[in-house]
Design a protein around this motif. Structure first.
Motif, PDB file in Angstrom:
ATOM      1  N   SER A  15      13.182  99.279 -88.403  1.00  0.00           N
ATOM      2  CA  SER A  15      12.028  99.607 -89.298  1.00  0.00           C
ATOM      3  C   SER A  15      11.805 100.835 -89.389  1.00  0.00           C
ATOM      4  O   SER A  15      11.457 101.349 -90.500  1.00  0.00           O
ATOM      5  CB  SER A  15      10.851  98.835 -88.764  1.00  0.00           C
ATOM      6  N   GLN A  16      12.034 101.486 -88.187  1.00  0.00           N
ATOM      7  CA  GLN A  16      11.916 103.137 -88.533  1.00  0.00           C
ATOM      8  C   GLN A  16      13.032 103.429 -89.150  1.00  0.00           C
ATOM      9  O   GLN A  16      12.823 104.581 -89.986  1.00  0.00           O
ATOM     10  CB  GLN A  16      11.960 103.671 -86.803  1.00  0.00           C
ATOM     11  N   TYR A  17      14.169 103.175 -89.115  1.00  0.00           N
ATOM     12  CA  TYR A  17      15.555 103.637 -90.171  1.00  0.00           C
ATOM     13  C   TYR A  17      15.074 103.233 -91.520  1.00  0.00           C
ATOM     14  O   TYR A  17      15.281 104.090 -92.360  1.00  0.00           O
ATOM     15  CB  TYR A  17      16.582 102.873 -89.771  1.00  0.00           C
ATOM     16  N   LEU A  18      14.590 102.242 -91.902  1.00  0.00           N
ATOM     17  CA  LEU A  18      13.974 101.687 -93.367  1.00  0.00           C
ATOM     18  C   LEU A  18      12.961 102.722 -93.616  1.00  0.00           C
ATOM     19  O   LEU A  18      13.159 103.133 -94.761  1.00  0.00           O
ATOM     20  CB  LEU A  18      13.648 100.177 -93.147  1.00  0.00           C
ATOM     21  N   LEU A  19      12.103 103.247 -92.574  1.00  0.00           N
ATOM     22  CA  LEU A  19      11.066 104.036 -93.226  1.00  0.00           C
ATOM     23  C   LEU A  19      11.629 105.396 -93.563  1.00  0.00           C
ATOM     24  O   LEU A  19      11.136 106.116 -94.588  1.00  0.00           O
ATOM     25  CB  LEU A  19       9.973 104.067 -92.174  1.00  0.00           C
ATOM     26  N   ARG A  20      12.563 105.803 -92.516  1.00  0.00           N
ATOM     27  CA  ARG A  20      12.771 107.235 -92.824  1.00  0.00           C
ATOM     28  C   ARG A  20      13.735 107.390 -93.958  1.00  0.00           C
ATOM     29  O   ARG A  20      13.927 108.594 -94.515  1.00  0.00           O
ATOM     30  CB  ARG A  20      13.725 107.544 -91.568  1.00  0.00           C
ATOM     31  N   VAL A  21      14.698 106.385 -94.209  1.00  0.00           N
ATOM     32  CA  VAL A  21      15.152 106.314 -95.564  1.00  0.00           C
ATOM     33  C   VAL A  21      14.422 106.346 -96.772  1.00  0.00           C
ATOM     34  O   VAL A  21      14.667 106.891 -97.729  1.00  0.00           O
ATOM     35  CB  VAL A  21      16.394 105.225 -95.605  1.00  0.00           C
ATOM     36  N   GLU A  30       5.155 109.569 -93.417  1.00  0.00           N
ATOM     37  CA  GLU A  30       6.026 108.804 -92.539  1.00  0.00           C
ATOM     38  C   GLU A  30       5.038 108.216 -91.298  1.00  0.00           C
ATOM     39  O   GLU A  30       5.181 106.892 -91.122  1.00  0.00           O
ATOM     40  CB  GLU A  30       7.333 109.421 -91.947  1.00  0.00           C
ATOM     41  N   ARG A  31       4.311 108.994 -90.872  1.00  0.00           N
ATOM     42  CA  ARG A  31       3.332 108.600 -89.734  1.00  0.00           C
ATOM     43  C   ARG A  31       2.530 107.476 -90.112  1.00  0.00           C
ATOM     44  O   ARG A  31       2.143 106.424 -89.431  1.00  0.00           O
ATOM     45  CB  ARG A  31       2.531 109.684 -88.980  1.00  0.00           C
ATOM     46  N   ARG A  32       1.838 107.721 -91.285  1.00  0.00           N
ATOM     47  CA  ARG A  32       0.941 106.676 -91.921  1.00  0.00           C
ATOM     48  C   ARG A  32       1.594 105.489 -92.295  1.00  0.00           C
ATOM     49  O   ARG A  32       1.087 104.327 -92.178  1.00  0.00           O
ATOM     50  CB  ARG A  32       0.300 107.562 -93.347  1.00  0.00           C
ATOM     51  N   ARG A  33       2.832 105.633 -92.650  1.00  0.00           N
ATOM     52  CA  ARG A  33       3.541 104.273 -93.057  1.00  0.00           C
ATOM     53  C   ARG A  33       4.042 103.369 -91.805  1.00  0.00           C
ATOM     54  O   ARG A  33       4.041 102.419 -91.939  1.00  0.00           O
ATOM     55  CB  ARG A  33       4.608 104.488 -93.859  1.00  0.00           C
ATOM     56  N   VAL A  34       4.248 104.339 -90.806  1.00  0.00           N
ATOM     57  CA  VAL A  34       4.461 103.447 -89.429  1.00  0.00           C
ATOM     58  C   VAL A  34       3.394 102.796 -89.258  1.00  0.00           C
ATOM     59  O   VAL A  34       3.437 101.568 -88.662  1.00  0.00           O
ATOM     60  CB  VAL A  34       5.064 104.564 -88.463  1.00  0.00           C
ATOM     61  N   HIS A  35       2.081 103.295 -89.387  1.00  0.00           N
ATOM     62  CA  HIS A  35       0.942 102.478 -88.927  1.00  0.00           C
ATOM     63  C   HIS A  35       0.367 101.564 -89.724  1.00  0.00           C
ATOM     64  O   HIS A  35       0.005 100.524 -89.448  1.00  0.00           O
ATOM     65  CB  HIS A  35      -0.262 103.613 -88.705  1.00  0.00           C
ATOM     66  N   ALA A  36       0.916 101.966 -90.965  1.00  0.00           N
ATOM     67  CA  ALA A  36       0.796 100.509 -91.890  1.00  0.00           C
ATOM     68  C   ALA A  36       1.463  99.496 -91.847  1.00  0.00           C
ATOM     69  O   ALA A  36       1.356  98.358 -91.863  1.00  0.00           O
ATOM     70  CB  ALA A  36       0.826 101.084 -93.368  1.00  0.00           C
TER      71      ALA A  36
END
Length: 183
Positions: A15-21, A30-36
């Motif tokens: 999931s972190q890799y998908l968010l970073r891409v 990116e931090r807000r999307r991690v929490h989302a």
């Protein structure tokens, strides 16, 4: 228990890799999307675990279709994901929930509840705990990646190699915590 921790770490890494891409170079977003993603995963796992438990016990068992328990969870998770993201985007407008449908469904944390058993109370209890554990692991891994980005790393190790090395170290740390609990 060890398999569950490894599954959560793998889910966080993917999931972190998908968010970073999807969001290269913007750490606050990116931090807000991690929490989302963590919040959406927590609620989806809890709701789909509860609903699949109800489907198994009140629909499949009376019809003597207990063997179809796997097919009770996956469609429930798929059907609940989009309405959940819609409700969360209205209720929590500070977090960006758009574009999280695919990472949410491809999440091993969501699918790991399926492998715990066919609609028993253990599955129901684990479905309440897997979401917050995934959210914590994803947040820790995001913080670790942000710290790594500010360090001087040799060029061959930048990106995925250092991420895999970090995930391995986190897995060893979690396994050390697992060894503290004796059955």
């Amino acid at each position: 228990m060890t398999e569950l921790l490894v599954a959560l770490l793998c889910a966080a890494l993917i999931s972190q890799y998908l968010l970073r891409v999807a969001l290269p170079g913007d750490p606050p977003l990116e931090r807000r999307r991690v929490h989302a993603l963590g919040l959406a995963t927590t609620l989806l796992v809890a709701l789909s675990g509860a609903f699949s438990y109800l489907v198994v016990h009140f629909v499949l068992q009376p019809l003597a279709l207990d063997a179809l328990w796997l097919f009770a969870y996956v469609p429930v998770a798929i059907l609940l994901s989009q309405p959940l993201l819609t409700v969360l985007s209205r209720r929590v407008p500070a977090l960006p929930f758009d574009g999280l449908w695919l990472p949410l469904l491809a999440n091993a944390g969501v699918l790991s509840v399926v492998f715990l058993g066919p609609g028993n109370t253990t599955q129901l209890i684990y479905s309440l705990g897997i979401g917050p554990a995934f959210w914590l692991t994803l947040s820790l891994f995001n913080d670790l990646r942000q710290r790594i980005d500010h360090n001087d790393i040799p060029q061959p190790f930048k990106g995925l190699p250092v991420d895999l090395f970090s995930a391995g170290l986190m897995a060893v740390a979690l396994l050390g915590l697992n060894a503290m609990i004796k059955p």
